[in-house]
Motif scaffolding. Sequence first.
Motif, mmCIF file in Angstrom:
data_model
loop_
_atom_site.group_PDB
_atom_site.id
_atom_site.type_symbol
_atom_site.label_atom_id
_atom_site.label_comp_id
_atom_site.label_asym_id
_atom_site.label_seq_id
_atom_site.Cartn_x
_atom_site.Cartn_y
_atom_site.Cartn_z
ATOM 1 N N ARG A 1 -6.359 -21.992 24.423
ATOM 2 C CA ARG A 1 -6.130 -22.069 22.978
ATOM 3 C C ARG A 1 -7.369 -22.655 22.324
ATOM 4 O O ARG A 1 -7.851 -23.706 22.723
ATOM 5 N N ASP A 2 -7.883 -21.941 21.316
ATOM 6 C CA ASP A 2 -8.961 -22.461 20.477
ATOM 7 C C ASP A 2 -8.283 -23.450 19.526
ATOM 8 O O ASP A 2 -7.470 -23.054 18.684
ATOM 9 N N LEU A 3 -8.586 -24.735 19.681
ATOM 10 C CA LEU A 3 -7.879 -25.764 18.930
ATOM 11 C C LEU A 3 -8.197 -25.738 17.442
ATOM 12 O O LEU A 3 -7.344 -26.107 16.625
ATOM 13 N N GLU A 4 -9.382 -25.291 17.067
ATOM 14 C CA GLU A 4 -9.729 -25.231 15.650
ATOM 15 C C GLU A 4 -9.059 -24.032 14.973
ATOM 16 O O GLU A 4 -8.470 -24.158 13.903
ATOM 17 N N LEU A 5 -9.158 -22.860 15.605
ATOM 18 C CA LEU A 5 -8.586 -21.649 15.021
ATOM 19 C C LEU A 5 -7.089 -21.506 15.291
ATOM 20 O O LEU A 5 -6.429 -20.669 14.684
ATOM 21 N N GLU A 6 -6.583 -22.302 16.239
ATOM 22 C CA GLU A 6 -5.193 -22.218 16.677
ATOM 23 C C GLU A 6 -4.838 -20.803 17.127
ATOM 24 O O GLU A 6 -3.801 -20.252 16.777
ATOM 25 N N GLU A 7 -5.755 -20.221 17.917
ATOM 26 C CA GLU A 7 -5.550 -18.896 18.489
ATOM 27 C C GLU A 7 -5.590 -19.001 20.003
ATOM 28 O O GLU A 7 -6.363 -19.785 20.557
ATOM 29 N N ASP A 8 -4.769 -18.173 20.660
ATOM 30 C CA ASP A 8 -4.744 -18.134 22.120
ATOM 31 C C ASP A 8 -5.522 -16.924 22.611
ATOM 32 O O ASP A 8 -5.503 -15.863 21.979
ATOM 33 N N PHE A 9 -6.194 -17.096 23.748
ATOM 34 C CA PHE A 9 -6.967 -16.026 24.377
ATOM 35 C C PHE A 9 -6.639 -16.015 25.857
ATOM 36 O O PHE A 9 -6.379 -17.063 26.451
ATOM 37 N N GLU A 10 -6.682 -14.820 26.444
ATOM 38 C CA GLU A 10 -6.521 -14.700 27.893
ATOM 39 C C GLU A 10 -7.776 -14.052 28.451
ATOM 40 O O GLU A 10 -8.214 -13.017 27.946
ATOM 41 N N TYR A 11 -8.353 -14.686 29.455
ATOM 42 C CA TYR A 11 -9.573 -14.188 30.073
ATOM 43 C C TYR A 11 -9.418 -14.162 31.583
ATOM 44 O O TYR A 11 -8.733 -15.006 32.162
ATOM 45 N N THR A 12 -10.091 -13.217 32.199
ATOM 46 C CA THR A 12 -10.248 -13.199 33.645
ATOM 47 C C THR A 12 -11.685 -13.603 33.924
ATOM 48 O O THR A 12 -12.615 -13.047 33.340
ATOM 49 N N ILE A 13 -11.873 -14.583 34.794
ATOM 50 C CA ILE A 13 -13.212 -15.066 35.132
ATOM 51 C C ILE A 13 -13.758 -14.183 36.258
ATOM 52 O O ILE A 13 -13.176 -14.125 37.343
ATOM 53 N N VAL A 14 -14.850 -13.483 35.968
ATOM 54 C CA VAL A 14 -15.449 -12.551 36.923
ATOM 55 C C VAL A 14 -16.944 -12.825 37.039
ATOM 56 O O VAL A 14 -17.500 -13.603 36.268
ATOM 57 N N GLY A 15 -17.580 -12.155 37.987
ATOM 58 C CA GLY A 15 -19.036 -12.218 38.093
ATOM 59 C C GLY A 15 -19.664 -11.449 36.934
ATOM 60 O O GLY A 15 -19.007 -10.629 36.274
ATOM 61 N N SER A 16 -20.931 -11.676 36.687
ATOM 62 C CA SER A 16 -21.593 -11.079 35.519
ATOM 63 C C SER A 16 -21.623 -9.551 35.562
ATOM 64 O O SER A 16 -21.646 -8.904 34.519
ATOM 65 N N ALA A 17 -21.565 -8.945 36.743
ATOM 66 C CA ALA A 17 -21.598 -7.478 36.842
ATOM 67 C C ALA A 17 -20.357 -6.827 36.241
ATOM 68 O O ALA A 17 -20.404 -5.681 35.813
ATOM 69 N N GLU A 18 -19.253 -7.558 36.195
ATOM 70 C CA GLU A 18 -18.002 -7.006 35.663
ATOM 71 C C GLU A 18 -17.666 -7.510 34.268
ATOM 72 O O GLU A 18 -16.645 -7.111 33.704
#
Length: 163
Positions: free
Chosen positions: A96-113
């Motif tokens: 959650r971005d605490l300032e914007l009060e928005e939620d995001f979902e990310y997958t942590i991958v290597g830079s190639a992807e």
Amino acid sequence: MLDKEVILTKEGRLKLEEELSYLKTVTRKEIAEKIKVARSFGDLSENAEYDEAKSDQAYNEERIMKIENMLMNAQTIDESAISKDTIGLGSIVSIRDLELEEDFEYTIVGSAEADPVQGFISNVSPVGHALLGRKKGDLVEVDTPDGVVEYKVLSIGGLNDES
């Protein structure tokens, strides 16, 4: 070219292998046909179709070499070893971005992807790097060109989780 280790998910490796196969079988044949047709037009010194086809061929061969090099130096993320407690490569995180009060979902991958638009962020990106090693509930500050952004880790999952 320096051989640099590439970190891939199983899906990312499969996509690269499929692209490589397509470039070697389909695209090479298409370009060879374009060159053959362009040659039939005669004078190659002023033949734009021939020049374009040769340029396409060079680009295709360069991409083939790049993918082969990436696959040769690739480390595939062991999906069974992805922690649900600590963020690492292959983790799917909700923040959650605490300032914007928005939620995001990310997958942590290597830079190639990495493809932020699709929710895949690199482990070396500012946000990805800041999230590594964090746990659910942690507050994370990320230095960005617009200043410091603060996120809260809402959840951590893995690539092989059933959703």
